[in-house]
Write a protein that holds these residues in place. Structure first.
Motif, PDB file in Angstrom:
ATOM      1  N   TRP A 115      -6.503  53.611  18.182  1.00  0.00           N
ATOM      2  CA  TRP A 115      -7.522  52.623  17.839  1.00  0.00           C
ATOM      3  C   TRP A 115      -8.902  53.221  17.594  1.00  0.00           C
ATOM      4  N   GLU A 142       3.387  49.944  19.143  1.00  0.00           N
ATOM      5  CA  GLU A 142       2.910  50.395  17.835  1.00  0.00           C
ATOM      6  C   GLU A 142       1.393  50.300  17.747  1.00  0.00           C
ATOM      7  N   VAL A 143       0.846  49.218  18.280  1.00  0.00           N
ATOM      8  CA  VAL A 143      -0.591  48.980  18.171  1.00  0.00           C
ATOM      9  C   VAL A 143      -1.375  49.864  19.140  1.00  0.00           C
ATOM     10  N   ASN A 175      -3.232  52.005  13.894  1.00  0.00           N
ATOM     11  CA  ASN A 175      -2.259  51.652  14.923  1.00  0.00           C
ATOM     12  C   ASN A 175      -1.883  52.871  15.755  1.00  0.00           C
ATOM     13  N   ARG A 227      -3.115  49.561   8.452  1.00  0.00           N
ATOM     14  CA  ARG A 227      -2.243  49.949   9.557  1.00  0.00           C
ATOM     15  C   ARG A 227      -2.528  51.360  10.071  1.00  0.00           C
ATOM     16  N   ALA A 236      -0.202  44.027  13.603  1.00  0.00           N
ATOM     17  CA  ALA A 236       0.294  45.276  13.017  1.00  0.00           C
ATOM     18  C   ALA A 236      -0.472  45.652  11.758  1.00  0.00           C
TER      19      ALA A 236
END
Length: 715
Positions: free
Chosen positions: A526, A603-604, A523, A520, A318
């Protein structure tokens, strides 16, 4: 990677002599020769300094120094002892062995270490007098020994090992013999299948289906009797096999980091700090039940009444900071110490009086040393040159290992009053005095979302601003890591620059060391901000450095950097060629990785295959294959379980089917990193010659090795 024309050539004979000579090699002789550009071979001539161990009186420090033989494709390592006052350094151990993990006893008279010597079948525990002499083997176990720490008054040594839990018993003679026999049977078995119903069944390059378990063991030095301190523990402390623990100052207990999630590991690993006695009862008390994510790296205060540790509260990948917490043993309270500090703490060490904490953390392209009060106040940056790791403190002394963009790691001592550091060792002076390393600069520019982004710029040796040079953008992995002011051994920016390239390495969005929000910020998207950062870095550099040939620009990345290369393959034609080492190209295939099933969450990635698939596929590079046009070199290791090598072969198959110029290089015996000298040198040969083909620059001569395993080219 590339290798020497021949180990018997004149240059390699001189290099071998330099490596064999004692530390006090006169630098003047090397300085008289003309400096030359660094090569991939030179990276394997560097003596690699390990983490220091400071004597209890703060007067001496011991380190393990690793040296590599390209011809043998193997390393050796010896212990070296340095006096802090005089900086005099001498070799403590020598020979055809690998001596690592040194640890002092309380009296400062003896040093324990781990080594595989002579007839040892696995790494054994040794002890040597600090004044020198022959090392004594204390104990050898079937699955090796690691991480030794002394008990007070030198009554014994605690160490880590692995066992077959069903055979370990009390680690008696017959039980160890049975375990050794079974280990050999498994190794020699013609049946090679492995079977699992666990969520995580392999790690990095090793299968975990053999059901080995970690154990902490105490050996009594007088009787050599063994006591299992974690009896009955039936799995690894962590999937990586790493063991992170510390013996309490009074020797009666140990703080140990371990994954408390039981098999079949259906949930994310929950690393906790447990307290266990050294009497062999095996009773474990969980000190961190209040957090279901990562608690790690325990360090006791000198009075033994409390300990500090590193905590994260969010799932893997994360981009969260590692924050420092304190546990008070008397009342069981866990208290944050760096909650308001926007840095991720990596290493911690107490001052002898327990009033001060020394810390190491990434900070805007560097890795400084910080100091703060034990209560969390007074956080101050003390030493900020290059990258500092391996903090050790004792009796007012602070020692550490430091490297930078122009120098490999050496041992340093810090003046705690002035904040100045003094270099103690000079293992690599002779080598570096003969190398022409180009200038390195730190730049900042306005990247995606209007944020300030930092990059490292490396010029080629002999740089002439009146000439034109191709630009290569290196794309760092992680994704949440940072390009440091450091001298790397795998992706070395000077080696990339030496054929005549200007090298840029951008700490794009998602990088650590620039605050948690920045790390972050990628996230769920990418490729977006990171690619925009790289393209804006191009525009910034074109204006800032007129010597850049804007018609000859390439990009090369590994792991997440390989993902970014593939993302750009489908989103921009700004580069004449791309290099992708061990890169993620397909999110679906990445579910076969060792740990990615934990970190690959909504989330990622934006989504997962069973929920919000369209959002995930939006971030999946392979979805944009119809736009693939740019020539790409793809390299991968078959033992890579972090990014399975099928990612490489599938991407290569698509490019070949589309008629896009591409080349595939597979290393059957390498993992996510190319770690053996001859393969690493050949890797550089492939990369440099691919770049030379598309953007110019000096190609590298094909390496020739004495071994018959040199890779054969396939068209």
């Amino acid at each position: 990677m590339p290798t020497p024309a021949s180990p018997r050539s004149a240059r390699w004979v001189l290099l071998a002599l330099a490596l064999a000579s004692p530390l006090a090699v006169p630098v003047a002789a090397a300085a008289e020769t003309a400096r030359r550009p660094i090569t991939a071979q030179d990276l394997w001539a560097v003596k690699r300094v390990g983490a220091p161990a400071l004597s209890p009186d703060g007067k001496r420090v011991v380190v393990s120094v690793q040296e590599w033989s390209v011809e043998k494709n193997k390393p050796t390592a010896s212990l070296w002892l340095t006096d802090l006052t005089s900086s005099k350094t001498r070799r403590l151990t020598s020979g055809n062995s690998s001596d690592t993990a040194p640890a002092w006893n309380d009296e400062g008279s003896s040093i324990a270490f781990v080594s595989k010597r002579g007839e040892d079948e696995a790494a054994a525990l040794y002890v040597i007098a600090a004044d020198g002499g022959e090392a004594e083997e204390i104990v050898e176990l079937p699955y090796g020994i690691s991480s030794p720490q002394w008990l007070p008054e030198s009554e014994g040594i605690v160490f880590a090992t692995q066992v077959l839990p069903e055979l370990a018993g009390k680690l008696g003679k017959d039980e160890l013999a049975a375990m050794k026999k079974e280990a050999k049977r498994r190794k020699d078995s013609k049946m090679t299948a492995y079977v699992t119903d666990y969520r995580q069944y392999r790690y990095f390059d090793k299968n975990l289906t053999d059901k080995l378990a970690n154990r902490l063991v105490k050996v009594d030095l007088a009787s050599k009797a063994l006591t299992d301190l974690t009896p009955g523990f039936d799995r690894l402390f962590m999937a990586s096999g790493e063991v992170r623990y510390e013996v309490a100052p009074n020797g009666r207990s140990i703080a140990l980091a371990l994954n408390s999630t039981p098999p079949p590991f259906a949930q994310e690993p929950n690393n906790d700090i447990v307290l266990l006695p050294t009497d062999g009862s095996g009773t474990m008390k969980n000190l961190t039940p209040d957090n279901v994510q990562s608690d790690d790296a325990p360090r006791f205060a000198p009075d033994g009444q409390s300990l500090v540790f590193l905590r994260q509260v969010l799932p893997t990948s994360a981009g969260e900071l590692r924050r420092l917490w304190r546990h008070t043993l008397s009342d069981g309270r866990n208290t944050p110490l760096t909650a308001d500090i926007d840095l991720s703490i990596d290493e911690v060490s107490y001052s002898a009086d327990g009033r001060t904490l020394w810390l190491q953390a990434e900070d805007r392209g560097q890795v400084p040393i910080f100091r703060m009060r034990a209560d969390g106040g007074g956080f101050t940056k003390v030493f900020a040159e290059g990258s500092s790791t391996g903090l050790e403190t004792e009796r007012g002394q602070v020692v550490f290992v430091n490297d930078n963009n122009h120098r490999a790691a050496e041992l340093f001592v810090l003046d705690t009053r002035s904040g100045k550091a003094r270099q103690l060792t000079h293992f690599n002076d002779a080598l570096f005095s003969g190398l022409d390393l180009g200038k390195v600069e730190s730049h900042t520019f306005t990247g995606a979302a209007g944020d300030t982004v930092q990059l490292w710029l490396t010029y080629p040796p002999g740089y002439d601003p009146a000439k034109k040079y191709p630009l290569v953008q290196l794309l760092h992995g992680g994704p949440q890591t940072m390009v440091r002011d450091s001298f790397g051994y795998r992706w070395n920016h000077h080696v990339f620059a030496s054929p005549g390239y200007i090298i840029s390495w951008v700490n794009r969005h998602g990088s650590t060391g620039f605050g948690e929000a920045f790390a972050r910020s990628m996230n769920g998207a990418w490729g977006d901000k990171p690619m925009e950062d790289i393209l804006k870095a191009n525009a910034y550099l074109f204006e800032k450095v007129p010597a850049i040939d804007q018609s000859n620009v390439a990009a090369a990345g590994a792991s997440y950097g390989g993902y970014l290369a593939t993302w750009m393959l489908g989103h921009t034609t700004a580069f004449k060629t791309l290099v992708n080492h061990a890169g993620v190209s397909d999110f679906i295939g990445q579910y076969g990785a060792d740990i990615t099933t934990y970190g690959f969450n909504s989330e990622v990635l934006g989504g997962v295959p069973w929920d919000n698939l369209d959002a995930m596929q939006r971030n999946n590079p392979i979805v944009y294959a119809k736009h693939f046009k740019t020539p790409m070199l793809i390299l991968h290791g078959e033992l890579d379980y972090r990014v399975p090598y099928g990612q490489a072969t599938a991407l290569y198959g698509i490019l070949q089917s589309m008629g896009v110029p591409s080349r595939l290089v597979i290393f059957p015996n390498e993992n996510h990193w190319i770690l053996s000298p001859q393969n690493a040198i050949y890797w550089n040969y492939e990369v440099q010659n691919w770049l030379a083909k598309y953007i110019g620059g000096k190609p590298m001569a094909k390496p020739v090795f004495d071994s018959p395993e040199a890779p054969a080219e396939k068209k």
